[in-house]
Design a protein around this motif. Structure first.
Motif, PDB file in Angstrom:
ATOM      1  N   MET A   1       0.843  -1.175   0.000  1.00 24.27           N
ATOM      2  CA  MET A   1       0.000   0.000   0.000  1.00 24.27           C
ATOM      3  C   MET A   1       0.889   1.241   0.000  1.00 24.27           C
ATOM      4  O   MET A   1       1.874   1.301   0.712  1.00 24.27           O
ATOM      5  N   THR A   2       0.487   2.223  -0.781  1.00 27.15           N
ATOM      6  CA  THR A   2       1.212   3.485  -0.844  1.00 27.15           C
ATOM      7  C   THR A   2       0.493   4.529   0.021  1.00 27.15           C
ATOM      8  O   THR A   2      -0.641   4.311   0.459  1.00 27.15           O
ATOM      9  N   ARG A   3       1.149   5.653   0.220  1.00 24.20           N
ATOM     10  CA  ARG A   3       0.498   6.753   0.956  1.00 24.20           C
ATOM     11  C   ARG A   3      -0.772   7.192   0.253  1.00 24.20           C
ATOM     12  O   ARG A   3      -1.780   7.459   0.910  1.00 24.20           O
ATOM     13  N   ASN A   4      -0.723   7.261  -1.067  1.00 27.88           N
ATOM     14  CA  ASN A   4      -1.914   7.669  -1.807  1.00 27.88           C
ATOM     15  C   ASN A   4      -3.049   6.656  -1.640  1.00 27.88           C
ATOM     16  O   ASN A   4      -4.213   7.044  -1.502  1.00 27.88           O
ATOM     17  N   GLU A  48       6.436   1.303  15.945  1.00 28.54           N
ATOM     18  CA  GLU A  48       5.597   2.144  15.094  1.00 28.54           C
ATOM     19  C   GLU A  48       4.259   2.434  15.770  1.00 28.54           C
ATOM     20  O   GLU A  48       3.777   3.568  15.772  1.00 28.54           O
ATOM     21  N   ALA A  49       3.659   1.397  16.346  1.00 29.56           N
ATOM     22  CA  ALA A  49       2.386   1.585  17.040  1.00 29.56           C
ATOM     23  C   ALA A  49       2.571   2.446  18.288  1.00 29.56           C
ATOM     24  O   ALA A  49       1.686   3.231  18.638  1.00 29.56           O
ATOM     25  N   ALA A  50       3.713   2.318  18.947  1.00 26.18           N
ATOM     26  CA  ALA A  50       3.985   3.165  20.109  1.00 26.18           C
ATOM     27  C   ALA A  50       4.041   4.634  19.695  1.00 26.18           C
ATOM     28  O   ALA A  50       3.565   5.517  20.417  1.00 26.18           O
ATOM     29  N   TRP A  51       4.611   4.908  18.527  1.00 27.24           N
ATOM     30  CA  TRP A  51       4.658   6.280  18.021  1.00 27.24           C
ATOM     31  C   TRP A  51       3.246   6.809  17.782  1.00 27.24           C
ATOM     32  O   TRP A  51       2.893   7.912  18.198  1.00 27.24           O
ATOM     33  N   VAL A  52       2.394   5.988  17.159  1.00 27.18           N
ATOM     34  CA  VAL A  52       1.006   6.404  16.933  1.00 27.18           C
ATOM     35  C   VAL A  52       0.294   6.563  18.275  1.00 27.18           C
ATOM     36  O   VAL A  52      -0.498   7.497  18.464  1.00 27.18           O
ATOM     37  N   GLU A  85       2.636  15.639  12.461  1.00 28.93           N
ATOM     38  CA  GLU A  85       3.144  14.356  12.963  1.00 28.93           C
ATOM     39  C   GLU A  85       2.468  13.196  12.243  1.00 28.93           C
ATOM     40  O   GLU A  85       3.118  12.209  11.894  1.00 28.93           O
ATOM     41  N   TRP A  86       1.156  13.291  12.011  1.00 33.64           N
ATOM     42  CA  TRP A  86       0.439  12.248  11.268  1.00 33.64           C
ATOM     43  C   TRP A  86       1.098  12.037   9.910  1.00 33.64           C
ATOM     44  O   TRP A  86       1.364  10.910   9.504  1.00 33.64           O
ATOM     45  N   GLU A  87       1.385  13.139   9.219  1.00 32.11           N
ATOM     46  CA  GLU A  87       2.043  13.062   7.914  1.00 32.11           C
ATOM     47  C   GLU A  87       3.433  12.443   8.031  1.00 32.11           C
ATOM     48  O   GLU A  87       3.848  11.655   7.183  1.00 32.11           O
ATOM     49  N   ALA A  88       4.171  12.816   9.075  1.00 36.89           N
ATOM     50  CA  ALA A  88       5.511  12.254   9.281  1.00 36.89           C
ATOM     51  C   ALA A  88       5.442  10.738   9.472  1.00 36.89           C
ATOM     52  O   ALA A  88       6.278   9.999   8.947  1.00 36.89           O
ATOM     53  N   ILE A  89       4.435  10.286  10.186  1.00 38.26           N
ATOM     54  CA  ILE A  89       4.307   8.848  10.437  1.00 38.26           C
ATOM     55  C   ILE A  89       4.003   8.109   9.143  1.00 38.26           C
ATOM     56  O   ILE A  89       4.669   7.127   8.814  1.00 38.26           O
ATOM     57  N   ILE A  90       3.005   8.570   8.384  1.00 37.63           N
ATOM     58  CA  ILE A  90       2.714   7.820   7.159  1.00 37.63           C
ATOM     59  C   ILE A  90       3.842   7.931   6.141  1.00 37.63           C
ATOM     60  O   ILE A  90       4.064   7.007   5.368  1.00 37.63           O
ATOM     61  N   THR A  91       4.562   9.038   6.159  1.00 34.32           N
ATOM     62  CA  THR A  91       5.717   9.183   5.271  1.00 34.32           C
ATOM     63  C   THR A  91       6.773   8.142   5.596  1.00 34.32           C
ATOM     64  O   THR A  91       7.400   7.573   4.695  1.00 34.32           O
ATOM     65  N   GLU A  92       6.944   7.871   6.876  1.00 36.32           N
ATOM     66  CA  GLU A  92       7.930   6.872   7.274  1.00 36.32           C
ATOM     67  C   GLU A  92       7.444   5.443   7.061  1.00 36.32           C
ATOM     68  O   GLU A  92       8.216   4.555   6.715  1.00 36.32           O
ATOM     69  N   LEU A  93       6.139   5.212   7.242  1.00 39.36           N
ATOM     70  CA  LEU A  93       5.624   3.853   7.201  1.00 39.36           C
ATOM     71  C   LEU A  93       5.226   3.369   5.812  1.00 39.36           C
ATOM     72  O   LEU A  93       5.164   2.154   5.574  1.00 39.36           O
TER      73      LEU A  93
END
Length: 98
Positions: A1-4, A48-52, A85-93
């Motif tokens: 899955m991509t960000r888009n 990753e879940a801890a970050w969210v 931060e939401w954007e930073a997380i999906i950018t990384e994941l």
């Protein structure tokens, strides 16, 4: 899955199958269901879940609990807007993709 793909899935009623706990939590958070987001974050013991999880506690204003989850994620405590931060997380994941 991509960000888009992930962003496009937010127009659906239910999340796509196969999401990690972190991505499921982000999906529900964006849909405005904090409780489901929190449950998804709690169901995954990864960093990753801890970050969210930290993001979610920031959202509710529980900064001491957020700080705990940032430590669990091995991340610096963030003070930028939640959206950033939401954007930073999906950018990384997730990969960018189009």
């Amino acid at each position: 899955m991509t960000r888009n793909d992930f962003r496009a899935s937010l127009s659906e009623i239910f999340p796509p199958s196969g999401l990690t706990g972190a991505l499921m939590a982000l999906w529900w958070q964006r849909k405005g269901d904090w409780d489901k987001a929190h449950g998804a974050a709690q169901s995954d013991n990864g960093a990753e879940a801890a970050w969210v999880h930290a993001l979610l506690h920031r959202q509710e204003g529980d900064l001491s609990n957020a700080a705990y989850w940032y430590r669990r994620a091995d991340r610096e405590v963030r003070t930028d807007p939640l959206e950033a931060e939401w954007e930073a997380i999906i950018t990384e994941l997730l990969p960018e993709g189009g």
